[in-house]
Motif scaffolding. Structure first.
Motif, mmCIF file in Angstrom:
data_model
loop_
_atom_site.group_PDB
_atom_site.id
_atom_site.type_symbol
_atom_site.label_atom_id
_atom_site.label_comp_id
_atom_site.label_asym_id
_atom_site.label_seq_id
_atom_site.Cartn_x
_atom_site.Cartn_y
_atom_site.Cartn_z
ATOM 1 N N GLU A 138 40.955 -17.314 -45.214
ATOM 2 C CA GLU A 138 40.113 -18.046 -44.012
ATOM 3 C C GLU A 138 40.597 -19.424 -44.090
ATOM 4 O O GLU A 138 40.295 -20.045 -42.998
ATOM 5 C CB GLU A 138 38.621 -17.799 -44.725
ATOM 6 C CG GLU A 138 37.593 -16.476 -44.271
ATOM 7 C CD GLU A 138 36.305 -16.657 -45.340
ATOM 8 O OE1 GLU A 138 35.886 -17.050 -45.868
ATOM 9 O OE2 GLU A 138 36.389 -15.438 -45.004
ATOM 10 N N SER A 139 40.766 -19.708 -45.224
ATOM 11 C CA SER A 139 41.644 -21.048 -45.089
ATOM 12 C C SER A 139 42.985 -21.362 -44.098
ATOM 13 O O SER A 139 43.081 -22.275 -44.620
ATOM 14 C CB SER A 139 41.414 -21.762 -46.330
ATOM 15 O OG SER A 139 42.504 -21.510 -47.381
ATOM 16 N N LEU A 145 36.837 -7.574 -45.403
ATOM 17 C CA LEU A 145 36.891 -6.584 -44.054
ATOM 18 C C LEU A 145 36.875 -7.265 -42.697
ATOM 19 O O LEU A 145 37.304 -6.909 -41.960
ATOM 20 C CB LEU A 145 35.389 -5.304 -44.413
ATOM 21 C CG LEU A 145 35.333 -4.773 -45.473
ATOM 22 C CD1 LEU A 145 34.216 -3.887 -45.073
ATOM 23 C CD2 LEU A 145 36.347 -3.498 -45.555
ATOM 24 N N ARG A 146 36.154 -8.484 -42.761
ATOM 25 C CA ARG A 146 36.606 -9.299 -41.578
ATOM 26 C C ARG A 146 37.201 -10.790 -41.967
ATOM 27 O O ARG A 146 36.541 -11.657 -40.749
ATOM 28 C CB ARG A 146 34.420 -10.124 -41.200
ATOM 29 C CG ARG A 146 33.830 -9.339 -41.402
ATOM 30 C CD ARG A 146 32.355 -9.143 -41.987
ATOM 31 N NE ARG A 146 32.107 -9.692 -42.610
ATOM 32 C CZ ARG A 146 31.747 -8.566 -43.346
ATOM 33 N NH1 ARG A 146 31.391 -7.221 -43.025
ATOM 34 N NH2 ARG A 146 31.022 -8.928 -44.755
ATOM 35 N N ALA A 147 38.292 -10.473 -42.388
ATOM 36 C CA ALA A 147 39.179 -11.789 -42.629
ATOM 37 C C ALA A 147 39.846 -12.326 -41.704
ATOM 38 O O ALA A 147 40.100 -11.184 -41.510
ATOM 39 C CB ALA A 147 39.963 -12.025 -44.016
ATOM 40 N N ASN A 194 43.600 -11.920 -40.249
ATOM 41 C CA ASN A 194 44.565 -11.225 -40.306
ATOM 42 C C ASN A 194 45.366 -10.787 -41.377
ATOM 43 O O ASN A 194 46.035 -10.786 -42.818
ATOM 44 C CB ASN A 194 46.055 -12.498 -40.648
ATOM 45 C CG ASN A 194 47.323 -12.006 -39.965
ATOM 46 O OD1 ASN A 194 47.445 -10.749 -39.292
ATOM 47 N ND2 ASN A 194 48.629 -12.714 -40.462
ATOM 48 N N VAL A 195 44.624 -9.709 -41.440
ATOM 49 C CA VAL A 195 44.478 -8.769 -42.257
ATOM 50 C C VAL A 195 44.548 -7.074 -41.917
ATOM 51 O O VAL A 195 44.354 -6.625 -40.094
ATOM 52 C CB VAL A 195 43.344 -8.667 -43.616
ATOM 53 C CG1 VAL A 195 42.749 -10.102 -44.007
ATOM 54 C CG2 VAL A 195 41.888 -8.142 -42.097
ATOM 55 N N VAL A 196 45.621 -6.818 -42.831
ATOM 56 C CA VAL A 196 45.782 -4.843 -42.179
ATOM 57 C C VAL A 196 45.148 -4.077 -43.571
ATOM 58 O O VAL A 196 45.134 -3.973 -44.381
ATOM 59 C CB VAL A 196 47.282 -5.174 -42.107
ATOM 60 C CG1 VAL A 196 47.060 -2.506 -41.285
ATOM 61 C CG2 VAL A 196 47.408 -5.405 -40.562
ATOM 62 N N LEU A 197 44.029 -3.144 -43.166
ATOM 63 C CA LEU A 197 43.241 -2.692 -43.909
ATOM 64 C C LEU A 197 43.345 -1.058 -43.920
ATOM 65 O O LEU A 197 43.387 -0.760 -42.533
ATOM 66 C CB LEU A 197 41.211 -2.449 -43.645
ATOM 67 C CG LEU A 197 40.758 -4.291 -44.018
ATOM 68 C CD1 LEU A 197 40.114 -4.273 -43.504
ATOM 69 C CD2 LEU A 197 41.851 -4.941 -45.507
#
Length: 331
Positions: A263-264, A287-289, A291-294
């Motif tokens: 987030e930062s 789950l909402r951060a 630039n994540v791929v889950l």
């Protein structure tokens, strides 16, 4: 005579535990067919579902379902716990040791290593090429190229830091070299010189790996020593352009600290196939951060991998019931 026959069958009684989030009763029924007679298999979705079956079980096969000290204490006939995975963190290994019950994995079978390595690179490539936001934007009729262009990058020439150079870590390193990456690794033990030479991998201290790697990929087992291995302090060592990939165990990372870093903007992105707990709660910030791929722990569950895992676990249990020494004992 009937009681004697029942007792003889119980000596071959196997409790197969497959929770719903990894296939449930249907998957367990398929697995039960792999165990040859005279094994008698009870399939459940949690150990607590059938405590009578637990009390008479000679072996428990568990697919990521907890086997606690309380479960072990309630199983006087138990002689083996077989994990249908490379990991064993969901079994109370110390309690099993104190009761003289071996806990086994499928480690030497190599059943999962191909797919976990492929999943690792799927996540890495998705992060490097911004595939998820690109797809989402196009579906929404948004030509996102100008916005995504500054974030696009390559794997070639980047440093791949592997934490844990076991069987899976070596497969990842092998693929990293194919992408012309510089491979470094950290771990409790140094790999054999011939392995390092074959993979072109250099062993470095963990903190150095974190400071210098462009991609950090976790392949260590979850133990008390490795829980939150990527702590808030260690995440702070990463370059702002670095990506974190975890296909091992969710608790290797301090998830709140990783969410803060994403987030930062202190970390460029993360590819996660594992969570703590699983399935993750809807409140999990990752789950909402940005630039994540889950993915939902799919690293070991391709059609091919499931067959190899099931066969490896079944062979070990069948051999043990036939009087052979168990394989891949971790305690």
């Amino acid at each position: 005579m009937a009681d004697a026959a029942t007792e003889a069958r119980d000596e071959r009684h196997v409790l197969a535990v497959v929770p719903p989030h990894v296939g449930g009763r249907a998957a367990g029924a398929g697995f039960a067919k792999l165990l040859p007679a005279p094994a008698r298999v009870t399939v459940v979705e949690s150990v607590d579902e059938d405590l009578q079956a637990l009390r008479t079980a000679r072996a428990v096969i568990t697919a990521l379902s907890p086997v606690t000290a309380e479960h072990l204490a309630s199983a006087p006939e138990l002689r083996l716990v077989q994990c249908a995975s490379h990991g064993f963190d969901y079994v109370d290994v110390d309690a099993a040791r104190s009761r003289g019950v071996p806990v086994c994995t499928i480690g030497s079978s190599g059943a999962e290593q191909q797919n976990v390595a492929e999943q690792t690179f799927a996540l890495m490539l998705a992060l490097a090429k911004q595939l998820v936001p690109a797809h989402t934007a196009l579906v929404e009729a948004d030509w996102a190229l100008p916005r995504l262009k500054p974030s696009l990058t390559e794997l070639s020439g980047k440093t791949l830091g592997i934490v844990g150079l076991g069987q899976i870590g070596q497969e990842v390193a092998f693929r990293g070299r194919a992408f012309a990456m510089d491979v470094v690794y950290a771990g409790r033990r140094r790999a054999a010189p011939e392995v390092e030479q074959r993979l072109g991998a250099r062993r470095v201290p963990l903190d150095e790996l974190l400071r210098t790697s462009d991609y950090v990929s976790l392949h260590a087992p979850l133990t008390e020593a490795t829980r939150h291995l990527l702590s808030r302090e260690r995440l702070a060592l990463l370059k702002r352009t670095a990506f974190v990939v975890n296909t091992a165990r969710g608790a290797l990372i301090d998830q709140a600290a990783l969410a803060d870093a994403l987030e930062s903007g202190a970390v460029a992105g993360a590819g996660l196939d594992v969570f703590d707990p699983e399935p993750p709660p809807a409140s999990l910030r990752l789950l909402r951060a940005p630039n994540v791929v889950l993915s939902p722990h799919v690293g070991g569950v391709t059609r091919e991998t499931v067959v190899r895992i099931s066969l490896a676990a079944a062979r070990n249990v069948a051999g043990f019931l036939a009087g052979e020494p168990p394989q891949d004992v971790v305690n």
